[in-house]
Scaffold this motif. Structure first.
Motif, PDB file in Angstrom:
ATOM      1  N   VAL A 173       0.832  -1.206   0.000  1.00 35.30           N
ATOM      2  CA  VAL A 173       0.000   0.000   0.000  1.00 35.30           C
ATOM      3  C   VAL A 173       0.871   1.264   0.000  1.00 35.30           C
ATOM      4  N   GLN A 174       2.022   1.218   0.641  1.00 32.76           N
ATOM      5  CA  GLN A 174       2.935   2.367   0.590  1.00 32.76           C
ATOM      6  C   GLN A 174       3.418   2.612  -0.835  1.00 32.76           C
ATOM      7  N   ASP A 175       3.610   1.538  -1.585  1.00 34.55           N
ATOM      8  CA  ASP A 175       4.022   1.656  -2.982  1.00 34.55           C
ATOM      9  C   ASP A 175       2.912   2.296  -3.822  1.00 34.55           C
ATOM     10  N   VAL A 176       1.672   1.915  -3.526  1.00 29.81           N
ATOM     11  CA  VAL A 176       0.533   2.499  -4.245  1.00 29.81           C
ATOM     12  C   VAL A 176       0.426   3.995  -3.946  1.00 29.81           C
ATOM     13  N   LEU A 177       0.534   4.356  -2.671  1.00 28.84           N
ATOM     14  CA  LEU A 177       0.434   5.771  -2.299  1.00 28.84           C
ATOM     15  C   LEU A 177       1.562   6.595  -2.913  1.00 28.84           C
ATOM     16  N   LYS A 178       2.744   6.003  -2.977  1.00 25.07           N
ATOM     17  CA  LYS A 178       3.871   6.692  -3.617  1.00 25.07           C
ATOM     18  C   LYS A 178       3.560   6.962  -5.082  1.00 25.07           C
ATOM     19  N   ALA A 179       3.009   5.978  -5.768  1.00 23.75           N
ATOM     20  CA  ALA A 179       2.652   6.162  -7.176  1.00 23.75           C
ATOM     21  C   ALA A 179       1.581   7.236  -7.340  1.00 23.75           C
ATOM     22  N   MET A 180       0.682   7.318  -6.377  1.00 23.53           N
ATOM     23  CA  MET A 180      -0.381   8.324  -6.439  1.00 23.53           C
ATOM     24  C   MET A 180       0.141   9.730  -6.184  1.00 23.53           C
ATOM     25  N   GLY A 181       1.345   9.829  -5.625  1.00 20.97           N
ATOM     26  CA  GLY A 181       1.918  11.136  -5.335  1.00 20.97           C
ATOM     27  C   GLY A 181       1.566  11.674  -3.968  1.00 20.97           C
ATOM     28  N   ILE A 182       1.203  10.783  -3.042  1.00 25.26           N
ATOM     29  CA  ILE A 182       0.805  11.191  -1.697  1.00 25.26           C
ATOM     30  C   ILE A 182       2.019  11.190  -0.767  1.00 25.26           C
ATOM     31  N   THR A 183       2.176  12.258  -0.010  1.00 20.27           N
ATOM     32  CA  THR A 183       3.287  12.384   0.930  1.00 20.27           C
ATOM     33  C   THR A 183       3.152  11.357   2.051  1.00 20.27           C
ATOM     34  N   GLN A 184       4.258  10.660   2.358  1.00 19.11           N
ATOM     35  CA  GLN A 184       4.262   9.665   3.431  1.00 19.11           C
ATOM     36  C   GLN A 184       5.445   9.913   4.361  1.00 19.11           C
TER      37      GLN A 184
ATOM     38  N   GLU B 289       0.634  19.182  -1.129  1.00 18.09           N
ATOM     39  CA  GLU B 289      -0.587  19.448  -1.888  1.00 18.09           C
ATOM     40  C   GLU B 289      -1.029  18.192  -2.637  1.00 18.09           C
ATOM     41  N   LEU B 290      -2.321  17.923  -2.579  1.00 17.52           N
ATOM     42  CA  LEU B 290      -2.858  16.683  -3.134  1.00 17.52           C
ATOM     43  C   LEU B 290      -3.120  16.830  -4.628  1.00 17.52           C
ATOM     44  N   GLU B 291      -2.298  16.188  -5.421  1.00 19.30           N
ATOM     45  CA  GLU B 291      -2.471  16.132  -6.867  1.00 19.30           C
ATOM     46  C   GLU B 291      -2.214  14.685  -7.288  1.00 19.30           C
ATOM     47  N   ILE B 292      -3.258  13.893  -7.272  1.00 22.19           N
ATOM     48  CA  ILE B 292      -3.104  12.466  -7.536  1.00 22.19           C
ATOM     49  C   ILE B 292      -2.662  12.225  -8.977  1.00 22.19           C
ATOM     50  N   ASP B 293      -1.638  11.414  -9.130  1.00 21.66           N
ATOM     51  CA  ASP B 293      -1.159  11.007 -10.451  1.00 21.66           C
ATOM     52  C   ASP B 293      -2.029   9.830 -10.906  1.00 21.66           C
ATOM     53  N   THR B 294      -3.094  10.160 -11.617  1.00 26.99           N
ATOM     54  CA  THR B 294      -4.083   9.142 -12.003  1.00 26.99           C
ATOM     55  C   THR B 294      -3.472   8.067 -12.893  1.00 26.99           C
ATOM     56  N   GLU B 295      -2.621   8.463 -13.801  1.00 25.87           N
ATOM     57  CA  GLU B 295      -2.005   7.489 -14.710  1.00 25.87           C
ATOM     58  C   GLU B 295      -1.154   6.470 -13.941  1.00 25.87           C
ATOM     59  N   ALA B 296      -0.302   6.958 -13.062  1.00 25.92           N
ATOM     60  CA  ALA B 296       0.544   6.058 -12.268  1.00 25.92           C
ATOM     61  C   ALA B 296      -0.302   5.211 -11.320  1.00 25.92           C
ATOM     62  N   MET B 297      -1.358   5.810 -10.770  1.00 25.83           N
ATOM     63  CA  MET B 297      -2.260   5.076  -9.892  1.00 25.83           C
ATOM     64  C   MET B 297      -2.928   3.925 -10.635  1.00 25.83           C
ATOM     65  N   ASN B 298      -3.403   4.185 -11.839  1.00 26.03           N
ATOM     66  CA  ASN B 298      -4.065   3.141 -12.620  1.00 26.03           C
ATOM     67  C   ASN B 298      -3.116   2.004 -12.992  1.00 26.03           C
ATOM     68  N   ILE B 299      -1.862   2.341 -13.208  1.00 27.14           N
ATOM     69  CA  ILE B 299      -0.873   1.289 -13.495  1.00 27.14           C
ATOM     70  C   ILE B 299      -0.765   0.357 -12.301  1.00 27.14           C
ATOM     71  N   LYS B 300      -0.720   0.925 -11.100  1.00 22.39           N
ATOM     72  CA  LYS B 300      -0.655   0.103  -9.888  1.00 22.39           C
ATOM     73  C   LYS B 300      -1.928  -0.705  -9.703  1.00 22.39           C
ATOM     74  N   PHE B 301      -3.071  -0.085  -9.994  1.00 19.30           N
ATOM     75  CA  PHE B 301      -4.337  -0.795  -9.858  1.00 19.30           C
ATOM     76  C   PHE B 301      -4.384  -2.002 -10.809  1.00 19.30           C
ATOM     77  N   LYS B 302      -3.853  -1.840 -11.991  1.00 21.46           N
ATOM     78  CA  LYS B 302      -3.825  -2.950 -12.937  1.00 21.46           C
ATOM     79  C   LYS B 302      -2.886  -4.052 -12.454  1.00 21.46           C
ATOM     80  N   GLU B 303      -1.740  -3.661 -11.901  1.00 20.90           N
ATOM     81  CA  GLU B 303      -0.803  -4.649 -11.365  1.00 20.90           C
ATOM     82  C   GLU B 303      -1.447  -5.465 -10.247  1.00 20.90           C
ATOM     83  N   LEU B 304      -2.255  -4.794  -9.433  1.00 21.88           N
ATOM     84  CA  LEU B 304      -2.877  -5.452  -8.288  1.00 21.88           C
ATOM     85  C   LEU B 304      -4.262  -6.000  -8.616  1.00 21.88           C
TER      86      LEU B 304
END
Length: 349
Positions: free
Chosen positions: A112-123, A327-342
């Motif tokens: 899940v940390q990998d997914v959040l990183k792809a989304m561009g969320i600060t951790q 600032e929250l700016e979700i990287d939708t493209e990178a997020m979708n790549i992770k969603f497809k992987e999972l």
């Protein structure tokens, strides 16, 4: 301060663990032995390649809904990644009562940390500190720049509530609290939560936010193996803190009295504070020490001060990034790549 902006600080560990156990199969839930539980792992939600995802899927789904409903403009997720933090160095038995986590749960932290990183969320995470230390430090640094909200099920966070920081506390009694304390037409909280300001902390729990470490110091916290003063409970602790404000003031009041004065003090506690059972012997019990004076078993004042220290969130960590960095700016493209992987096809945007 721009009122349309909102900083959301999330206890990621709390959120993932809750999501994980909310999505475990019946075979695991009703297993009676460790062997049966391990055998049930095969029925957990997982990808075709065997990556466990029941907690990840549920947490990310909840997070996306939370973002949609609450519309934070800035977001930080903090994590617990070690039990060997600075608190463990202070008290070796801190959290020693916790059993090892399930393998599927452990593996999903990194996922899940990998997914959040792809989304561009600060951790934020560090082996020496806990999630609440990072969240407390971020709240202290940013709360006067932007309205700040915390999300967790951990009552320790009550101490972080201020005029600028509100707590969304997830709790099983949320519905009852909402009916008793809130105007239903103004409720806009995340599911199963209540929104706490300093006033609501006092109304619901009987204490001010700054008194929470003192509360834990006396009552202890079984979840974290914080001892407190053995033999006393909230029915004694809350009235004492309402009267004396801090642990230190309570002990100062006790020590100021001779034997006769202590009896009069006990009478005052019983008649004016409603404390039925005599807590004095427990509170004054001496710690067990070795020949060199090292404490072997904490009791009384030593236990109270130690426990208060363990329960106090560190709000002075160096937070090196700026508010703009969160600032929250979700990287939708990178997020979708992770969603497809999972294989989260239902979450694709």
């Amino acid at each position: 301060m721009k009122q349309d902006r909102k900083l959301l600080l999330i206890d990621g560990s709390s959120m993932l663990v809750t999501a994980y156990y909310g999505m475990i199969p019946p075979a695991y839930r009703f297993a009676k032995t460790d062997e049966a539980k391990k055998d049930a792992y095969k029925s957990f939600m997982q990808t075709s390649s065997g990556v466990y995802t029941n907690g990840v899927y549920t947490m990310i789904k909840q997070l996306l809904k939370l973002i949609e409903d609450q519309k934070p403009t800035h977001l930080i997720v903090a994590w617990d990644i070690s039990r060997d933090t600075f608190r463990k160095k202070i008290f070796s038995d801190y959290k020693a009562n916790r059993s090892a986590s399930d393998v599927p749960l452990i593996e999903q932290f990194a996922t899940v940390q990998d997914v959040l990183k792809a989304m561009g969320i600060t951790q934020l995470m560090d082996v020496n500190y806990e999630a609440d230390d990072f969240i407390g430090s971020c709240a202290k640094k940013f709360e006067k720049e932007i309205p700040t909200y915390l999300l967790t099920k951990d009552h320790d966070y009550l101490q972080l509530v201020s005029d600028h920081t509100r707590l969304w506390l997830i709790c099983k009694d949320a519905k009852e609290y909402q009916e008793e304390y809130y105007d239903k037409d103004t409720i806009n909280f995340p599911p199963s939560s209540i929104e706490l300001t300093p006033r609501y902390v006092k109304d619901i729990f009987g204490l001010h936010p700054y008194q929470v470490p003192d509360w834990k110091g006396l009552s202890g916290d079984t979840a974290d193996n914080i001892p407190g003063v053995r033999g006393i409970n909230d029915k004694t602790v809350i009235p004492l803190l309402q009267e004396y404000d801090t642990i230190e003031n309570i002990y100062d009041a006790i020590k100021a009295e001779d034997k006769k004065g202590k009896k009069e003090l006990l009478a005052f506690w019983k008649e004016e504070l409603g404390i039925k059972r005599n807590p004095m012997n427990y509170m004054l019990k001496e710690s067990e020490k070795d020949e060199e004076g090292n404490i072997l078993n904490y009791h009384g004042e030593d236990a109270a001060i130690l426990s208060k220290t363990l329960a106090t969130i560190n709000r002075d960590l160096d937070i090196l990034f700026t508010l703009d960095d969160t600032e929250l700016e979700i990287d939708t493209e990178a997020m979708n790549i992770k969603f497809k992987e999972l294989e989260f096809t239902s979450l694709l945007k």
